[in-house]
Enzyme design. Structure first.
Site, PDB file in Angstrom:
ATOM      1  N   GLY A 188      14.229  -2.411  -0.975  1.00  0.00           N
ATOM      2  CA  GLY A 188      14.153  -1.306  -1.916  1.00  0.00           C
ATOM      3  C   GLY A 188      14.901  -1.479  -3.225  1.00  0.00           C
ATOM      4  N   GLU A 189      15.305  -2.714  -3.572  1.00  0.00           N
ATOM      5  CA  GLU A 189      16.061  -2.903  -4.807  1.00  0.00           C
ATOM      6  C   GLU A 189      15.367  -3.832  -5.800  1.00  0.00           C
ATOM      7  OE1 GLU A 189      20.628  -1.953  -3.619  1.00  0.00           O
ATOM      8  OE2 GLU A 189      20.011  -4.046  -3.400  1.00  0.00           O
ATOM      9  N   PRO A 193       2.054  -6.353 -10.667  1.00  0.00           N
ATOM     10  CA  PRO A 193       2.943  -6.625 -11.797  1.00  0.00           C
ATOM     11  C   PRO A 193       3.273  -5.390 -12.634  1.00  0.00           C
ATOM     12  CG  PRO A 193       0.715  -7.240 -12.389  1.00  0.00           C
ATOM     13  CD  PRO A 193       0.659  -6.725 -10.963  1.00  0.00           C
ATOM     14  N   GLU A 245       0.822  -1.207   0.000  1.00  0.00           N
ATOM     15  CA  GLU A 245       0.000   0.000   0.000  1.00  0.00           C
ATOM     16  C   GLU A 245       0.862   1.265   0.000  1.00  0.00           C
ATOM     17  OE1 GLU A 245      -2.379  -3.327   1.763  1.00  0.00           O
ATOM     18  OE2 GLU A 245      -0.352  -2.539   2.042  1.00  0.00           O
ATOM     19  N   GLU A 302       5.016  -2.679 -12.067  1.00  0.00           N
ATOM     20  CA  GLU A 302       6.407  -2.211 -12.061  1.00  0.00           C
ATOM     21  C   GLU A 302       7.233  -2.970 -13.085  1.00  0.00           C
ATOM     22  OE1 GLU A 302       9.812  -1.087  -8.747  1.00  0.00           O
ATOM     23  OE2 GLU A 302       8.186  -2.440  -8.214  1.00  0.00           O
ATOM     24  N   PRO A 335      12.948 -12.277  -1.921  1.00  0.00           N
ATOM     25  CA  PRO A 335      11.844 -12.563  -0.987  1.00  0.00           C
ATOM     26  C   PRO A 335      11.122 -11.283  -0.575  1.00  0.00           C
ATOM     27  CG  PRO A 335      13.861 -13.688  -0.320  1.00  0.00           C
ATOM     28  CD  PRO A 335      14.245 -12.694  -1.370  1.00  0.00           C
ATOM     29  N   ARG A 336       9.834 -11.430  -0.279  1.00  0.00           N
ATOM     30  CA  ARG A 336       9.010 -10.272   0.070  1.00  0.00           C
ATOM     31  C   ARG A 336       9.353  -9.700   1.438  1.00  0.00           C
ATOM     32  NH1 ARG A 336       5.535  -6.535  -2.348  1.00  0.00           N
ATOM     33  NH2 ARG A 336       3.935  -5.865  -0.899  1.00  0.00           N
TER      34      ARG A 336
END
Length: 541
Positions: A378-379, A404, A111, A406, A336-337
């Site tokens: 952030g990468e 999806p 979000e 991005e 990984p998230r």
């Protein structure tokens, strides 16, 4: 002559102002909801402590526990954002947002990424923002994306207060928002009631309501009824969500329809910032991630935002992939998230026997690297840029699928599993133009169930993950064409942010006008002041 109220300008004005003033008449949540919140408050604090301890064990930034408790339970709040002494906008272009104080709540990482471009525009137009998050990952992301605005006191950042009436009132009195906006699905009954009673408009931005969520809300009709009455506007990102909000009791006049903000989160890798410039060229990224440029001269695919159950499937797929002679040198970039799972994924790779290197340990991609674990925050954008094909996670297992857009905005062909209920319209649109393939779930036996959940009848899984990766890595020109088609689709829908922003500005302007409008009752004609004459009497001057 028939009595026509609308023909009388005084009556019309009175009606308009009365309607505006009636907006303060909130419907309170039912007693059982308020009791449940009271009982859960101390238990929730224990949950927060446990979460804090778990987060500290990971490499992710962790917010101060005392600071979190202070903001969640109304013990202490910082001062509201600072307003500039002068506006940089010309008088002819001043936005309704100029000088406004906006409270924005974004639950977590997804979000926050979704709403970030809109918040940046709001800041540019003179708004001051108080942003809240629920999760540690969302909090860390906000700190990362808006470090400058927070440092300049244009933005205040705290955790969201618990949904207790007394706590919310204290928060609202301190934050003094002119408008409150909530991202996607986060609604709380006491919060909306307090905002309504305080005459503060509220809007659910980029609203999404899945069938499962609708059924959950529908079980508690009194709670849903109060929320649908108290909220000022719902900007639905798809037609199905709009219909479900209507069925929950939202008035038709409150519901708007606009493209999903997810369409505006791509392109200019603006959704991610790190120590690495996200607008960097591919050679610059290669120099940052690899020991030399030559290590990238091979087929590369990325698995982004993966969850438990997906990494196993992805690693097994890669082992089968490199067993093929023409793809023996293929590289997998695994992202990984959640940071707290980085070490667990590293253990999976250790057991797999594959040669892997870790980003968090400053290791670079070498010629012999088979898997690169991008275990940093952030990468993801940079990883998408380096790859030829992108698997977007949260879709091989029942999470709902991550955004999806991005990857599509970077012209990457996309693969997703069948669990895409969180972004089913976006997935269907990309699938329709050939930019996205839907593959079997990590557990193939769950495919039928997944297809029903996702609501994507036109995007049914028809291949395995392995077959889809092989096809696009083996035929790169075909993959590039698919990526371009997705990128073009994103470009045609990228005005979603402007659409929703205009609706928010309209709500803010209407609220200001209603507050400034004079009450016609204060200027009613005093009929007793005039002498009543009978027909034929001389007029008295």
């Amino acid at each position: 002559m028939p009595d026509n109220k609308d023909a009388n300008p005084y009556n019309s004005a009175y009606s308009a102002v009365s309607n505006a003033k009636q907006t303060t008449q909130a419907i309170a949540p039912p007693w059982y909801y308020k009791l449940a919140i009271k009982l859960l408050k101390p238990i929730y604090r224990l949950v927060l402590w446990r979460r804090y301890r778990q987060a500290k064990k990971s490499d992710m930034p962790v917010a101060d526990y005392k600071q979190e408790i202070d903001s969640r339970y109304g013990r202490h709040y910082p001062q509201p954002p600072v307003y500039p002494m002068t506006s940089s906008q010309s008088s002819s272009k001043i936005s309704p947002l100029n000088g406004a104080n906006i409270w924005c709540h974004a639950v977590s990482l997804g979000e926050t990424n979704t709403i970030a471009p809109m918040l940046k525009v709001m800041l540019q137009q003179g708004a001051r923002i108080w942003i809240t998050n629920t999760t540690q990952t969302g909090f860390a992301r906000t700190e990362q994306l808006f470090a400058e605005a927070i440092a300049n006191q244009k933005m205040v950042h705290t955790f969201v207060p618990v949904d207790d009436k007394a706590v919310i009132e204290k928060f609202v009195n301190n934050a003094q928002p002119d408008l409150a906006m909530f991202v996607e699905t986060e609604l709380w009954a006491n919060i909306l009631a307090v905002l309504k009673q305080s005459a503060i408009p509220s809007v659910l931005v980029n609203a999404r309501l899945s069938q499962k969520s609708f059924e959950s809300y529908a079980k508690y009709r009194s709670v849903s009824k109060s929320m649908m009455h108290n909220i000022s506007m719902i900007i639905a990102q798809d037609a199905d969500s709009a219909k479900r909000f209507r069925r929950l009791g939202a008035e038709v006049v409150k519901i708007r329809r606009a493209n999903s903000l997810k369409w505006s989160t791509g392109v200019a890798p603006a959704t991610a910032q790190s120590s690495l410039e996200t607008t960097a060229t591919t050679p610059a990224l290669q120099a940052e991630f690899g020991s030399d440029i030559e290590v990238f001269n091979r087929p590369i695919w990325v698995a982004g935002s993966t969850h438990e159950g997906e990494e196993e499937a992805v690693i097994e797929t890669h082992k089968q992939l490199i067993a093929r002679a023409n793809l023996a040198n293929a590289l997998l970039i695994l992202v990984p998230r959640h940071p707290e799972r980085f070490d667990a994924v590293a253990e999976l790779l250790e057991r797999s026997g594959l040669v892997y290197h870790r980003r968090s340990q400053q290791q670079l991609i070498e010629a012999n690297t088979q898997v690169y674990l991008a275990d940093t925050m952030g990468e993801l954008t940079a990883c998408y840029q380096l790859a030829d094909v992108a698997l977007v996670g949260g879709s091989l297992v029942n999470i709902g699928g991550h955004n999806p857009i991005e990857a599509a905005s970077l012209a990457k062909p996309i693969i997703m599993g069948p669990y895409t209920q969180s972004c089913h319209e976006v997935v269907a649109a990309l699938h329709e133009v050939g930019a996205l393939k839907v593959v079997n779930a990590a557990n193939n036996s769950q495919n039928d169930k997944a297809s029903k959940i996702s609501g994507n009848a036109g995007a049914m899984p028809n291949a395995s993950l392995l077959d889809s990766v092989i096809q696009w890595l083996t035929y790169p020109e075909q993959a590039k064409l698919a990526g371009k088609q997705g990128q073009q689709l994103v470009a045609t829908k990228s005005n979603a942010m402007q659409q929703q922003l205009q609706m928010i500005e309209g709500l803010l302007s209407a609220t200001k006008m209603a507050k400034l409008a004079p009450d016609p009752k204060e200027n009613e004609v005093d009929l007793d002041h005039f002498k009543v004459r009978r027909r034929g009497e001389d007029e008295v001057l």
